[in-house]
Design an enzyme around this catalytic site. Structure first.
Site, PDB file in Angstrom:
ATOM      1  CG  HIS A 110      12.540 -36.197  39.061  1.00  0.00           C
ATOM      2  ND1 HIS A 110      11.696 -37.154  39.585  1.00  0.00           N
ATOM      3  CD2 HIS A 110      11.602 -35.086  39.281  1.00  0.00           C
ATOM      4  CE1 HIS A 110      10.635 -37.016  40.032  1.00  0.00           C
ATOM      5  NE2 HIS A 110      10.639 -35.574  39.757  1.00  0.00           N
TER       6      HIS A 110
ATOM      7  N   GLY B 109       7.799 -28.557  35.290  1.00  0.00           N
ATOM      8  CA  GLY B 109       9.076 -29.159  35.213  1.00  0.00           C
ATOM      9  C   GLY B 109       8.903 -30.924  34.989  1.00  0.00           C
TER      10      GLY B 109
ATOM     11  CB  CYS C   5       6.451 -35.436  42.444  1.00  0.00           C
ATOM     12  SG  CYS C   5       7.481 -36.361  41.215  1.00  0.00           S
ATOM     13  CG  LEU C   6       4.148 -33.705  36.799  1.00  0.00           C
ATOM     14  CD1 LEU C   6       4.635 -33.180  35.526  1.00  0.00           C
ATOM     15  CD2 LEU C   6       2.615 -33.070  37.037  1.00  0.00           C
TER      16      LEU C   6
ATOM     17  CG  HIS D 132      10.870 -31.450  42.005  1.00  0.00           C
ATOM     18  ND1 HIS D 132      10.263 -31.740  43.139  1.00  0.00           N
ATOM     19  CD2 HIS D 132      10.623 -32.214  41.062  1.00  0.00           C
ATOM     20  CE1 HIS D 132       9.462 -32.745  42.754  1.00  0.00           C
ATOM     21  NE2 HIS D 132       9.506 -33.013  41.423  1.00  0.00           N
ATOM     22  CD  GLU D 133      11.693 -31.105  37.164  1.00  0.00           C
ATOM     23  OE1 GLU D 133      10.634 -30.618  37.828  1.00  0.00           O
ATOM     24  OE2 GLU D 133      11.808 -32.308  37.006  1.00  0.00           O
TER      25      GLU D 133
ATOM     26  CD  GLN E 294       9.169 -36.539  36.890  1.00  0.00           C
ATOM     27  OE1 GLN E 294       9.713 -35.414  36.442  1.00  0.00           O
ATOM     28  NE2 GLN E 294       8.028 -36.428  37.424  1.00  0.00           N
TER      29      GLN E 294
HETATM   30  O1  K2U Z   1       9.184 -32.878  38.292  1.00  0.00           O
HETATM   31  C1  K2U Z   1       8.020 -32.895  38.643  1.00  0.00           C
HETATM   32  O2  K2U Z   1       7.001 -33.946  39.058  1.00  0.00           O
HETATM   33  C2  K2U Z   1       7.160 -31.468  38.227  1.00  0.00           C
HETATM   34  C3  K2U Z   1       7.089 -30.974  39.508  1.00  0.00           C
HETATM   35  C4  K2U Z   1       8.154 -29.705  39.490  1.00  0.00           C
HETATM   36  C5  K2U Z   1       7.810 -29.070  40.939  1.00  0.00           C
HETATM   37  C6  K2U Z   1       7.417 -29.465  42.136  1.00  0.00           C
HETATM   38  C7  K2U Z   1       7.425 -28.661  43.156  1.00  0.00           C
HETATM   39  C8  K2U Z   1       8.045 -27.712  42.870  1.00  0.00           C
HETATM   40  C9  K2U Z   1       8.433 -26.943  42.122  1.00  0.00           C
HETATM   41  C10 K2U Z   1       8.529 -27.922  40.683  1.00  0.00           C
HETATM   42  C11 K2U Z   1       5.556 -30.408  39.658  1.00  0.00           C
HETATM   43  O3  K2U Z   1       4.552 -31.588  40.089  1.00  0.00           O
HETATM   44  S1  K2U Z   1       4.943 -29.483  38.629  1.00  0.00           S
HETATM   45  C12 K2U Z   1       3.449 -28.975  39.558  1.00  0.00           C
HETATM   46  C13 K2U Z   1       3.446 -27.628  40.103  1.00  0.00           C
HETATM   47  C14 K2U Z   1       2.981 -26.588  39.160  1.00  0.00           C
HETATM   48  C15 K2U Z   1       3.126 -25.253  39.787  1.00  0.00           C
HETATM   49  C16 K2U Z   1       3.795 -25.090  41.067  1.00  0.00           C
HETATM   50  C17 K2U Z   1       4.389 -26.172  41.805  1.00  0.00           C
HETATM   51  C18 K2U Z   1       4.308 -27.593  41.236  1.00  0.00           C
HETATM   52 ZN    ZN Z   2       8.871 -34.591  40.440  1.00  0.00          ZN
END
Ligand code: K2U
Ligand code: ZN
Length: 186
Positions: free
Chosen positions: A135, A46, A89-90, A131-132, A51
């Site tokens: 944000h 996501g 989170c990225l 989560h998104e 971001q």
């Molecule tokens: O929004 C973001 O920062 C991307 C997030 C999204 C996310 C975080 C936790 C749980 C679900 C979605 C992540 O950094 S994406 C990295 C990731 C990859 C596979 C599974 C969980 C998180």
């Molecule tokens: Zn995030």
């Protein structure tokens, strides 16, 4: 298409409210295209507009090879049952923590064609949607951590954040190179 820089914790934009998208313009279409490319390179599932330094209320998601664009999303139903799972989170690289959220949500949003749609999901997609959408309202997963967990997450981030001057995370646009030593002369 281009790879966008990711803003990291400390950049005030991550704490700002986003603005509703009115018309779907070519500029919005290009932003979405670049957000997908950036998300895939960053190995995310996501990515929300703040971001990448933008205030539009939109995010891109791809949990299982199903790309979804959510524009002006709203959670219209959430399960009273909750589930706890580790999140990252990225925008807060190398920091993780367990977050409790409603196990399922129903979201209403606009797609890139300007049509309203609804998506109901649990599991990782349900979590990613929440989560998104957080944000888009200046909320980050670390806000849900207990005081102690949040303190250790912030201590970890204090060490990590020096790698991101200006709160900018540059993604290496050639993933193959990222395994080489960064100080290697080009
Ligand atoms: O929004 C973001 O920062 C991307 C997030 C999204 C996310 C975080 C936790 C749980 C679900 C979605 C992540 O950094 S994406 C990295 C990731 C990859 C596979 C599974 C969980 C998180
Ligand atoms: Zn995030």
């Amino acid at each position: 298409m281009s790879i966008l820089d990711i803003r990291v914790l400390g950049d005030p934009i991550l704490r700002e409210e986003t603005k509703e998208v009115g018309e779907i313009t070519d500029e919005i279409r290009l932003l979405v295209k670049n957000m997908f490319e950036t998300m895939y390179l960053a190995k995310g599932i996501g990515l929300a507009a703040p971001q990448v330094g933008r205030t539009e209320r939109l995010a891109v998601i791809d949990v299982d090879k199903q790309p979804i664009v959510i524009i002006n999303p709203e959670i219209i139903e959430s399960d009273s049952k909750t589930s706890k799972s580790e999140e990252g989170c990225l925008s807060i690289p190398d920091v993780y923590g367990d977050v409790e959220r409603p196990a399922r949500v129903r979201v209403r949003a606009m797609n890139l064609e300007g049509e309203m749609f609804e998506i109901e999901s649990g599991d990782l997609l349900g979590r990613c949607l929440q989560h998104e959408i957080d944000h888009l309202h200046g909320k980050l997963f670390v806000d849900y951590l207990s005081v102690l967990k949040r303190r250790s997450a912030m201590a970890k981030w204090t060490k990590e954040k020096d790698k991101y001057p200006g709160f900018i995370r540059h993604l290496d646009s050639d993933p193959a190179r990222s395994h080489e030593h960064p100080d290697e002369e080009l």
